[in-house]
Design a protein around this motif. Structure first.
Motif, PDB file in Angstrom:
ATOM      1  N   GLU A 183       0.829  -1.202   0.000  1.00  0.00           N
ATOM      2  CA  GLU A 183       0.000   0.000   0.000  1.00  0.00           C
ATOM      3  C   GLU A 183       0.866   1.255   0.000  1.00  0.00           C
ATOM      4  N   LEU A 184       1.959   1.198   0.737  1.00  0.00           N
ATOM      5  CA  LEU A 184       2.831   2.362   0.838  1.00  0.00           C
ATOM      6  C   LEU A 184       3.476   2.685  -0.502  1.00  0.00           C
ATOM      7  N   ARG A 185       3.907   1.669  -1.235  1.00  0.00           N
ATOM      8  CA  ARG A 185       4.508   1.908  -2.559  1.00  0.00           C
ATOM      9  C   ARG A 185       3.537   2.668  -3.463  1.00  0.00           C
ATOM     10  N   GLN A 186       2.274   2.254  -3.450  1.00  0.00           N
ATOM     11  CA  GLN A 186       1.266   2.934  -4.267  1.00  0.00           C
ATOM     12  C   GLN A 186       1.073   4.375  -3.806  1.00  0.00           C
ATOM     13  N   GLU A 187       1.062   4.558  -2.495  1.00  0.00           N
ATOM     14  CA  GLU A 187       0.850   5.909  -1.978  1.00  0.00           C
ATOM     15  C   GLU A 187       2.028   6.828  -2.302  1.00  0.00           C
ATOM     16  N   LEU A 188       3.235   6.298  -2.273  1.00  0.00           N
ATOM     17  CA  LEU A 188       4.410   7.123  -2.573  1.00  0.00           C
ATOM     18  C   LEU A 188       4.356   7.647  -4.005  1.00  0.00           C
ATOM     19  N   GLU A 189       3.824   6.856  -4.923  1.00  0.00           N
ATOM     20  CA  GLU A 189       3.647   7.326  -6.294  1.00  0.00           C
ATOM     21  C   GLU A 189       2.679   8.508  -6.329  1.00  0.00           C
ATOM     22  N   GLN A 190       1.615   8.418  -5.544  1.00  0.00           N
ATOM     23  CA  GLN A 190       0.631   9.496  -5.486  1.00  0.00           C
ATOM     24  C   GLN A 190       1.224  10.734  -4.846  1.00  0.00           C
ATOM     25  N   ILE A 191       2.061  10.543  -3.839  1.00  0.00           N
ATOM     26  CA  ILE A 191       2.707  11.673  -3.174  1.00  0.00           C
ATOM     27  C   ILE A 191       3.625  12.410  -4.144  1.00  0.00           C
ATOM     28  N   ARG A 192       4.338  11.662  -4.961  1.00  0.00           N
ATOM     29  CA  ARG A 192       5.210  12.292  -5.971  1.00  0.00           C
ATOM     30  C   ARG A 192       4.396  13.168  -6.900  1.00  0.00           C
ATOM     31  N   ALA A 193       3.217  12.693  -7.276  1.00  0.00           N
ATOM     32  CA  ALA A 193       2.367  13.448  -8.196  1.00  0.00           C
ATOM     33  C   ALA A 193       1.736  14.671  -7.518  1.00  0.00           C
ATOM     34  N   ASN A 194       1.325  14.499  -6.255  1.00  0.00           N
ATOM     35  CA  ASN A 194       0.618  15.574  -5.545  1.00  0.00           C
ATOM     36  C   ASN A 194       1.550  16.635  -4.968  1.00  0.00           C
ATOM     37  N   GLY A 195       2.733  16.209  -4.536  1.00  0.00           N
ATOM     38  CA  GLY A 195       3.645  17.139  -3.893  1.00  0.00           C
ATOM     39  C   GLY A 195       3.375  17.334  -2.416  1.00  0.00           C
ATOM     40  N   TYR A 196       2.608  16.438  -1.815  1.00  0.00           N
ATOM     41  CA  TYR A 196       2.366  16.480  -0.377  1.00  0.00           C
ATOM     42  C   TYR A 196       1.943  15.098   0.096  1.00  0.00           C
ATOM     43  N   ALA A 197       2.011  14.887   1.423  1.00  0.00           N
ATOM     44  CA  ALA A 197       1.592  13.612   2.012  1.00  0.00           C
ATOM     45  C   ALA A 197       0.697  13.874   3.209  1.00  0.00           C
ATOM     46  N   ILE A 198      -0.350  13.088   3.330  1.00  0.00           N
ATOM     47  CA  ILE A 198      -1.230  13.143   4.495  1.00  0.00           C
ATOM     48  C   ILE A 198      -1.270  11.756   5.120  1.00  0.00           C
ATOM     49  N   VAL A 199      -1.001  11.689   6.405  1.00  0.00           N
ATOM     50  CA  VAL A 199      -1.086  10.434   7.148  1.00  0.00           C
ATOM     51  C   VAL A 199      -2.240  10.565   8.142  1.00  0.00           C
ATOM     52  N   ASP A 200      -3.229   9.701   7.983  1.00  0.00           N
ATOM     53  CA  ASP A 200      -4.456   9.796   8.770  1.00  0.00           C
ATOM     54  C   ASP A 200      -4.520   8.664   9.793  1.00  0.00           C
ATOM     55  N   GLN A 201      -4.112   8.963  11.016  1.00  0.00           N
ATOM     56  CA  GLN A 201      -4.202   8.054  12.164  1.00  0.00           C
ATOM     57  C   GLN A 201      -3.389   6.772  11.972  1.00  0.00           C
ATOM     58  N   GLU A 202      -2.331   6.819  11.189  1.00  0.00           N
ATOM     59  CA  GLU A 202      -1.498   5.638  10.994  1.00  0.00           C
ATOM     60  C   GLU A 202      -0.377   5.537  12.017  1.00  0.00           C
ATOM     61  N   LEU A 203       0.044   6.683  12.526  1.00  0.00           N
ATOM     62  CA  LEU A 203       1.082   6.690  13.559  1.00  0.00           C
ATOM     63  C   LEU A 203       0.466   6.644  14.948  1.00  0.00           C
ATOM     64  N   GLU A 204      -0.587   7.419  15.138  1.00  0.00           N
ATOM     65  CA  GLU A 204      -1.270   7.462  16.427  1.00  0.00           C
ATOM     66  C   GLU A 204      -2.743   7.769  16.188  1.00  0.00           C
ATOM     67  N   LEU A 205      -3.613   7.061  16.871  1.00  0.00           N
ATOM     68  CA  LEU A 205      -5.044   7.292  16.723  1.00  0.00           C
ATOM     69  C   LEU A 205      -5.391   8.725  17.105  1.00  0.00           C
ATOM     70  N   GLY A 206      -6.223   9.343  16.293  1.00  0.00           N
ATOM     71  CA  GLY A 206      -6.657  10.704  16.572  1.00  0.00           C
ATOM     72  C   GLY A 206      -5.799  11.777  15.922  1.00  0.00           C
ATOM     73  N   MET A 207      -4.689  11.385  15.297  1.00  0.00           N
ATOM     74  CA  MET A 207      -3.782  12.377  14.735  1.00  0.00           C
ATOM     75  C   MET A 207      -3.739  12.298  13.212  1.00  0.00           C
ATOM     76  N   ARG A 208      -3.880  13.459  12.592  1.00  0.00           N
ATOM     77  CA  ARG A 208      -3.693  13.599  11.155  1.00  0.00           C
ATOM     78  C   ARG A 208      -2.497  14.504  10.927  1.00  0.00           C
ATOM     79  N   ALA A 209      -1.663  14.157   9.973  1.00  0.00           N
ATOM     80  CA  ALA A 209      -0.458  14.933   9.724  1.00  0.00           C
ATOM     81  C   ALA A 209      -0.287  15.200   8.244  1.00  0.00           C
ATOM     82  N   LEU A 210       0.175  16.401   7.948  1.00  0.00           N
ATOM     83  CA  LEU A 210       0.448  16.836   6.581  1.00  0.00           C
ATOM     84  C   LEU A 210       1.919  17.215   6.465  1.00  0.00           C
ATOM     85  N   ALA A 211       2.527  16.890   5.349  1.00  0.00           N
ATOM     86  CA  ALA A 211       3.923  17.294   5.115  1.00  0.00           C
ATOM     87  C   ALA A 211       4.115  17.651   3.652  1.00  0.00           C
ATOM     88  N   VAL A 212       4.989  18.612   3.423  1.00  0.00           N
ATOM     89  CA  VAL A 212       5.370  19.009   2.066  1.00  0.00           C
ATOM     90  C   VAL A 212       6.888  19.074   2.012  1.00  0.00           C
TER      91      VAL A 212
END
Length: 259
Positions: A183-212
Motif C-alpha cells: 500500500e505504501l509503494r502505491q501511496e508514494l507514487e501518489q505523493i510524488r504526483a501531488n507534492g504532499y503527504a497526508i497520514v491519517d491516524q497511521e502513527l497514532e489514533l486521533g492524529m492527522r499529519a500533513l507534510a510538504v
C-alpha cells in the motif's frame, strides 16, 4: 551505527572503527538509558570493560559525559555536535519565521524534519498550545514509513534507494490504519504526483499529519515541513483545500532563501 555495520566497515581502510565506536557509545545513551554504569555501557555496546572505560574517560575529558554516583550521562556539550548541522540550515534567522507564519495561519504546530536512515528526525519545531501528546522535541525520531514527513522524503528518493529503504524497514502495525509495504509503494507514487503527504491516524489514533517537501536550487528535497492536527479539529478535505496551499507556499518561500 550497529555492531554489524562497524564489523562490515572494518575491511575499508579509510574507515576509523575506533572513532565509529566512540560515536556508538554516545548514541547508546537515550530515553531508556539516560545514565549508565561502566558495565552497562560495555554491555550495551558489546565492548570490554577496559575499552568502554577508555571511551568514557575520553568523552569525560572532552566534556561530553559526566560521572556521578558511578553512573555516566551525556552533558549539554553533546548538543554542539548537532548544532553545526542546524546552523548549516540557518533555521534561526532564515527558516523559522516562515514556520512561525504557518503556525499562525493554521493554528497548529509546524515542524521541520529530515530523513535519517529509516527514521525522520525533528530539527526545528514551532509549537502551539494543546499539543498532541507526542514527544516531538528537536532530535526526536519517528519511523519514516508511518509519518507524513517520512513519506514525502521517501517519495523523493531514487527508485533503488527507496527499495533499499523499504527492504530494511520493519513494518509494524502501529494502529489499525497503518499501511503495509505494498500500500505504501502505491501511496508514494501518489505523493510524488501531488507534492504532499497526508497520514491519517497511521502513527497514532486521533492524529492527522500533513507534510510538504522543501526543495533546494537543484530541485532536490532538502527537508520536509510538517503539521499535525487532531481528527476532531480538521477534516481531510479542509487539509487538502486550506492547509496544503499554505504549507506549499511556505515551502516555496523557504526554498527561495536556501543557500
Amino acid at each position: 551505527m550497529s555492531q554489524k555495520e562497524i564489523d562490515v566497515n572494518k575491511v575499508d581502510k579509510e574507515f576509523m572503527s575506533t572513532f565509529a565506536r566512540g560515536l556508538q557509545v554516545i548514541r547508546s545513551f537515550g530515553t531508556d538509558t539516560p545514565s549508565m554504569t561502566l558495565s552497562a555501557v560495555a554491555e550495551k555496546n558489546q565492548l570490554s570493560r577496559a575499552a568502554a572505560r577508555r571511551f568514557l574517560l575520553t568523552l569525560q575529558k572532552l566534556g561530553y559525559v559526566s560521572l556521578e554516583d558511578k553512573k555516566f550521562r551525556l552533558t549539554a556539550k553533546v548538543l554542539e555536535l548537532g548544532y553545526s548541522y542546524l546552523a548549516s540550515l540557518d533555521f534561526s534567522d532564515t527558516i523559522t519565521p516562515f514556520m512561525e507564519e504557518v503556525t499562525y495561519q493554521l493554528g497548529e504546530s509546524c515542524s521541520a524534519l529530515v530523513l535519517d536512515g529509516l527514521d525522520i528526525v525533528y530539527v526545528a519545531r514551532i509549537p502551539r498550545r494543546g499539543l498532541i501528546p507526542l514527544n516531538l522535541q528537536i532530535g526526536a525520531r519517528l519511523p519514516a514509513y508511518a509519518t507524513s514527513g517520512g513519506r514525502v522524503l521517501m517519495s523523493a528518493l531514487a527508485n533503488q534507494e527507496l527499495e533499499d529503504l523499504l527492504h530494511k524497514t520493519h513494518f509494524e502495525k502501529l494502529t489499525a490504519y497503518t499501511k503495509g509495504p505494498d500500500e505504501l509503494r502505491q501511496e508514494l507514487e501518489q505523493i510524488r504526483a501531488n507534492g504532499y503527504a497526508i497520514v491519517d491516524q497511521e502513527l497514532e489514533l486521533g492524529m492527522r499529519a500533513l507534510a510538504v517537501p522543501v526543495l533546494d536550487r537543484r530541485g532536490q528535497a532538502r527537508f520536509a515541513l510538517n503539521s499535525s492536527s487532531h481528527v476532531s479539529s480538521v477534516s481531510l478535505d479542509r487539509i487538502v483545500d486550506e492547509y496544503v496551499p499554505i504549507m506549499q507556499n511556505a515551502a516555496r518561500k523557504i526554498a527561495d532563501v536556501l543557500p
